[in-house]
Design a protein around this motif. Structure first.
Motif, PDB file in Angstrom:
ATOM      1  N   GLU A  67       8.633   9.982 -29.404  1.00  0.00           N
ATOM      2  CA  GLU A  67       9.863   9.234 -29.112  1.00  0.00           C
ATOM      3  C   GLU A  67       9.593   7.854 -28.513  1.00  0.00           C
ATOM      4  O   GLU A  67      10.188   6.856 -28.913  1.00  0.00           O
ATOM      5  CB  GLU A  67      10.732  10.071 -28.160  1.00  0.00           C
ATOM      6  N   LYS A  68       8.659   7.777 -27.558  1.00  0.00           N
ATOM      7  CA  LYS A  68       8.387   6.519 -26.861  1.00  0.00           C
ATOM      8  C   LYS A  68       7.842   5.456 -27.828  1.00  0.00           C
ATOM      9  O   LYS A  68       8.343   4.327 -27.883  1.00  0.00           O
ATOM     10  CB  LYS A  68       7.394   6.765 -25.717  1.00  0.00           C
ATOM     11  N   LEU A  94      14.749  12.356 -35.617  1.00  0.00           N
ATOM     12  CA  LEU A  94      14.498  11.651 -34.358  1.00  0.00           C
ATOM     13  C   LEU A  94      14.576  10.142 -34.574  1.00  0.00           C
ATOM     14  O   LEU A  94      15.157   9.411 -33.760  1.00  0.00           O
ATOM     15  CB  LEU A  94      13.125  12.033 -33.781  1.00  0.00           C
ATOM     16  N   ILE A  98      16.837   7.350 -32.659  1.00  0.00           N
ATOM     17  CA  ILE A  98      16.235   6.177 -32.002  1.00  0.00           C
ATOM     18  C   ILE A  98      16.868   4.883 -32.538  1.00  0.00           C
ATOM     19  O   ILE A  98      17.154   3.948 -31.772  1.00  0.00           O
ATOM     20  CB  ILE A  98      14.703   6.147 -32.255  1.00  0.00           C
TER      21      ILE A  98
END
Length: 308
Positions: A67-68, A94, A98
């Motif tokens: 995610e980061k 995901l 984002i």
């Protein structure tokens, strides 16, 4: 010169993704590629990574599961293009979250690059191959993310090298199986040409929130036309065995998954006509070859010349 969108390409070490990145750079888009840590150590991918870096791409470490790194990558660009393999399409969930969160993306081109999943007529028999793509589309639309879907139908590397003969690696020179009546047309486009059309579309207002269909003249052939063209190239008539649609369906049912997927695609394309049964304009889509007539592409006949 108008300002070019900054582009992030996910899947750039794959065959299509590599061409997408190259065309993005050649078309003066500031180009970023998301590369997994493991890819830097993969001898099959190192040359591609080095080539893209040398050409001017900015390499970013990360993956669709991280995610980061995903958020940091998305925040740097205007357009995201994903070209991951078909079996991984749901891994874009995901990424969609984002993109929504980042709020800076002017266009998302998800990993599709095949037949239009909303127009195939084989639901229930394709082991959710197309429904997974439709699920991603609905998610993008529900989040209000600006998109372009690219429907290029089949890549020339699939089915064409064997003249649509399951089990063969090269085109036949004695006898050939023709599925259905042989008159239903399918579409084959070379992956490098798909990349050229995709990069042409990413800043084009005509393709915003639209499906871009690729049906280049010279790339739309029935099985009868494919065989006839091949016969003219080898200077020989082939013995033809016709397999009706019902018989093909029987073969699909008798062949276990995933070995039956090739037969399912053949049924979809050359019996049901999923590539060509609808009119592009009246469907609300855009025709890539009409929008970008300047783009040169490899025709089926030219590709068959390479198989002689």
């Amino acid at each position: 010169m108008e300002k070019k969108s900054k582009v992030l390409i996910i899947g750039a070490t794959g065959r299509l993704g590599f061409h997408l990145a190259k065309f993005s750079i050649e078309n003066f888009h500031p180009t970023f590629v998301l590369i997994r840590d493991s890819s830097f150590c993969d001898p099959n991918k190192q040359d591609k990574i080095q080539s893209l870096s040398t050409a001017g791409a900015t390499l970013l470490k990360g993956s669709l599961e991280d995610e980061k790194s995903l958020f940091e990558a998305v925040k740097q660009v205007d357009v995201v293009i994903c070209s991951i393999p078909s079996k991984q399409v749901l891994d874009q969930k995901l990424l969609i979250r984002i993109i929504k969160q980042a709020g800076c993306i002017k266009r998302f081109i998800p990993s599709e690059f095949g037949a239009d999943p909303d127009r195939t007529q084989i639901s229930g028999m394709d082991n959710n191959f197309y429904s997974r793509r439709s699920e991603i589309r609905r998610l993008i639309e529900a989040e209000g993310i600006p998109y372009t879907y690219i429907c290029c139908n089949l890549f020339m590397t699939y089915l064409l090298p064997c003249l649509v003969q399951p089990g063969l690696k090269t085109p036949p020179r004695d006898k050939v199986t023709i599925f259905g009546d042989g008159n239903t047309k399918g579409v084959f486009v070379k992956d490098v040409d798909v990349a050229a059309f995709t990069i042409s579309a990413l800043d084009d207002p005509h393709t915003l929130n639209k499906v871009l269909y690729l049906r280049p003249p010279g790339n739309v052939y029935s099985m009868n036309e494919l065989v006839e063209t091949w016969e003219s190239k080898i200077g020989k008539k082939l013995e033809k065995i016709y397999v009706p649609g019902e018989e093909l369906l029987k073969q699909i049912k008798e062949t276990p998954y995933p070995d039956n997927m090739e037969l399912i695609f053949i049924y979809s394309i050359f019996v049901k006509g999923d590539h060509t049964y609808f009119d592009i304009e009246s469907s609300g889509g855009m025709d890539g070859t009409q929008l970008y007539p300047h783009l040169k592409y490899t025709t089926i006949s030219e590709h068959l010349d390479t198989l002689l």
